[in-house]
Design a protein around this motif. Structure first.
Motif, PDB file in Angstrom:
ATOM      1  N   PHE A 147      10.730   4.641  17.631  1.00  0.00           N
ATOM      2  CA  PHE A 147      10.328   3.245  17.513  1.00  0.00           C
ATOM      3  C   PHE A 147       8.853   3.164  17.111  1.00  0.00           C
ATOM      4  O   PHE A 147       8.456   2.360  16.259  1.00  0.00           O
ATOM      5  CB  PHE A 147      10.535   2.499  18.830  1.00  0.00           C
ATOM      6  N   VAL A 148       8.035   3.980  17.751  1.00  0.00           N
ATOM      7  CA  VAL A 148       6.604   3.984  17.435  1.00  0.00           C
ATOM      8  C   VAL A 148       6.395   4.333  15.965  1.00  0.00           C
ATOM      9  O   VAL A 148       5.582   3.717  15.264  1.00  0.00           O
ATOM     10  CB  VAL A 148       5.846   4.971  18.339  1.00  0.00           C
ATOM     11  N   LEU A 149       7.141   5.311  15.477  1.00  0.00           N
ATOM     12  CA  LEU A 149       7.047   5.676  14.066  1.00  0.00           C
ATOM     13  C   LEU A 149       7.400   4.491  13.183  1.00  0.00           C
ATOM     14  O   LEU A 149       6.711   4.208  12.186  1.00  0.00           O
ATOM     15  CB  LEU A 149       7.985   6.848  13.769  1.00  0.00           C
ATOM     16  N   MET A 150       8.455   3.758  13.539  1.00  0.00           N
ATOM     17  CA  MET A 150       8.872   2.620  12.711  1.00  0.00           C
ATOM     18  C   MET A 150       7.803   1.556  12.636  1.00  0.00           C
ATOM     19  O   MET A 150       7.472   1.047  11.564  1.00  0.00           O
ATOM     20  CB  MET A 150      10.185   2.032  13.246  1.00  0.00           C
ATOM     21  N   TYR A 151       7.251   1.171  13.817  1.00  0.00           N
ATOM     22  CA  TYR A 151       6.278   0.087  13.701  1.00  0.00           C
ATOM     23  C   TYR A 151       4.929   0.560  13.196  1.00  0.00           C
ATOM     24  O   TYR A 151       4.161  -0.240  12.640  1.00  0.00           O
ATOM     25  CB  TYR A 151       6.205  -0.789  14.951  1.00  0.00           C
ATOM     26  N   HIS A 152       4.620   1.849  13.308  1.00  0.00           N
ATOM     27  CA  HIS A 152       3.424   2.363  12.639  1.00  0.00           C
ATOM     28  C   HIS A 152       3.600   2.290  11.127  1.00  0.00           C
ATOM     29  O   HIS A 152       2.671   1.904  10.406  1.00  0.00           O
ATOM     30  CB  HIS A 152       3.152   3.805  13.076  1.00  0.00           C
ATOM     31  N   LEU A 153       4.768   2.679  10.650  1.00  0.00           N
ATOM     32  CA  LEU A 153       5.021   2.592   9.215  1.00  0.00           C
ATOM     33  C   LEU A 153       4.995   1.134   8.744  1.00  0.00           C
ATOM     34  O   LEU A 153       4.474   0.828   7.667  1.00  0.00           O
ATOM     35  CB  LEU A 153       6.367   3.229   8.879  1.00  0.00           C
ATOM     36  N   LEU A 154       5.559   0.233   9.534  1.00  0.00           N
ATOM     37  CA  LEU A 154       5.531  -1.188   9.186  1.00  0.00           C
ATOM     38  C   LEU A 154       4.096  -1.676   9.066  1.00  0.00           C
ATOM     39  O   LEU A 154       3.733  -2.389   8.118  1.00  0.00           O
ATOM     40  CB  LEU A 154       6.288  -1.993  10.239  1.00  0.00           C
ATOM     41  N   TRP A 155       3.258  -1.285  10.019  1.00  0.00           N
ATOM     42  CA  TRP A 155       1.835  -1.666  10.025  1.00  0.00           C
ATOM     43  C   TRP A 155       1.132  -1.116   8.790  1.00  0.00           C
ATOM     44  O   TRP A 155       0.414  -1.841   8.084  1.00  0.00           O
ATOM     45  CB  TRP A 155       1.220  -1.139  11.319  1.00  0.00           C
ATOM     46  N   GLU A 156       1.344   0.165   8.495  1.00  0.00           N
ATOM     47  CA  GLU A 156       0.660   0.779   7.361  1.00  0.00           C
ATOM     48  C   GLU A 156       1.160   0.226   6.033  1.00  0.00           C
ATOM     49  O   GLU A 156       0.364  -0.040   5.118  1.00  0.00           O
ATOM     50  CB  GLU A 156       0.836   2.300   7.414  1.00  0.00           C
ATOM     51  N   LEU A 157       2.464   0.034   5.897  1.00  0.00           N
ATOM     52  CA  LEU A 157       3.007  -0.499   4.654  1.00  0.00           C
ATOM     53  C   LEU A 157       2.567  -1.943   4.423  1.00  0.00           C
ATOM     54  O   LEU A 157       2.380  -2.364   3.273  1.00  0.00           O
ATOM     55  CB  LEU A 157       4.541  -0.420   4.672  1.00  0.00           C
ATOM     56  N   THR A 158       2.402  -2.694   5.495  1.00  0.00           N
ATOM     57  CA  THR A 158       1.890  -4.060   5.349  1.00  0.00           C
ATOM     58  C   THR A 158       0.505  -4.032   4.735  1.00  0.00           C
ATOM     59  O   THR A 158       0.182  -4.827   3.834  1.00  0.00           O
ATOM     60  CB  THR A 158       1.879  -4.774   6.717  1.00  0.00           C
ATOM     61  N   HIS A 159      -0.344  -3.111   5.187  1.00  0.00           N
ATOM     62  CA  HIS A 159      -1.675  -2.978   4.597  1.00  0.00           C
ATOM     63  C   HIS A 159      -1.607  -2.496   3.149  1.00  0.00           C
ATOM     64  O   HIS A 159      -2.421  -2.905   2.322  1.00  0.00           O
ATOM     65  CB  HIS A 159      -2.532  -2.028   5.434  1.00  0.00           C
ATOM     66  N   VAL A 160      -0.644  -1.645   2.846  1.00  0.00           N
ATOM     67  CA  VAL A 160      -0.477  -1.206   1.455  1.00  0.00           C
ATOM     68  C   VAL A 160      -0.207  -2.405   0.555  1.00  0.00           C
ATOM     69  O   VAL A 160      -0.729  -2.495  -0.562  1.00  0.00           O
ATOM     70  CB  VAL A 160       0.662  -0.181   1.347  1.00  0.00           C
ATOM     71  N   CYS A 161       0.593  -3.348   1.042  1.00  0.00           N
ATOM     72  CA  CYS A 161       0.892  -4.547   0.249  1.00  0.00           C
ATOM     73  C   CYS A 161      -0.374  -5.328  -0.073  1.00  0.00           C
ATOM     74  O   CYS A 161      -0.497  -5.915  -1.164  1.00  0.00           O
ATOM     75  CB  CYS A 161       1.890  -5.433   0.991  1.00  0.00           C
TER      76      CYS A 161
END
Length: 250
Positions: A147-161
């Motif tokens: 779960f932590v991996l998923m929301y870390h990726l969500l956080w990082e990908l949001t910044h990529v956008c």
């Protein structure tokens, strides 16, 4: 993405696509002024962790994103009070968590998008705007770091956008190009509404909350209602009451 010994695929192709879509939608919401509200009734530390990640820039100099964890005993009431049109509610929970199911059902009436992170049996189609799911029945998944991996990726990908401003322009809303006061296509759509206040005089109708704000609607067709009931509204009138066990339209 897999573990070092390549025995477990942590993020498969389908989940990768879901993460990318959720991150883009979330970035667009943040760009428009949204706040992210986070709930996790079963695993409160996840709610705190998600909120902490988003309020910290992914790298120095990047923007902090408004995010708040809601961890009081009644997260439904908290979300109802806190959420405003355009916000996003993120839940980390199993598909059978009753409070989260209720939040997801009501969020369209509050004008909010939803993101649901979990594992095990999946929520039904349309249960949330975005579903980020680990298809595993292992009861330890919430504690393994996936779960932590998923929301870390969500956080990082949001910044990529945010690095690609052209992506942040959301597609035109349905009906945005309607020039007339009454559009045949738009007028055929039932809107989800949550009853806010019931008047003592039936002629006054009831006060409801929809994605566009509060309004009064006639309840002649559906009969008596109570505060908190979910209705479908069309043309200023409630046309049906939604059973608590039903999925709601999105």
């Amino acid at each position: 993405m897999t573990t070092s010994d390549a025995t477990v695929e942590l993020i498969d192709r389908e989940l990768s696509a879901d993460l990318a879509a959720a991150a883009l939608a979330l970035a667009r919401r943040f760009q428009a002024g949204a706040t992210l509200w986070v709930v996790s009734p079963q695993w409160e530390p996840h709610a705190h962790h998600v909120a902490v990640e988003f309020v910290h820039p992914v790298i120095m100099g990047k923007r902090a994103l408004p995010s708040v964890s809601l961890v009081e005993p009644d997260p439904v009431a908290q979300c109802r009070v806190a959420t405003r049109p355009g916000d996003v509610v993120l839940a980390v929970a199993s598909a059978d968590q009753p409070q989260v199911r209720d939040i997801m059902r009501r969020a369209p009436a509050w004008g909010a998008d939803t993101i649901w992170i979990g594992s095990g049996p999946r929520p039904g189609p349309g249960a949330a705007t975005h579903i980020l799911w680990v298809d595993s029945d292992d009861p330890m998944i919430p504690a393994t770091g996936r779960f932590v991996l998923m929301y870390h990726l969500l956080w990082e990908l949001t910044h990529v956008c945010f690095e690609h401003p052209g992506l942040l322009q959301a597609p035109a809303e349905a009906g945005a190009d309607c020039a007339d006061d009454a559009c045949v296509t738009c007028s055929d759509e039932g809107r989800l509404a949550e009853v806010v206040l019931v008047s003592s005089n039936p002629i006054d109708g009831v006060l409801v909350r929809t994605a566009t704000g509060e309004e009064r609607v006639d309840i002649t067709i559906v009969g008596d209602v109570e505060a908190g009931d979910l209705l479908l509204v069309h043309g200023g009138a409630a046309i049906t009451r939604i059973d608590p066990r039903e999925e709601v339209p999105r």
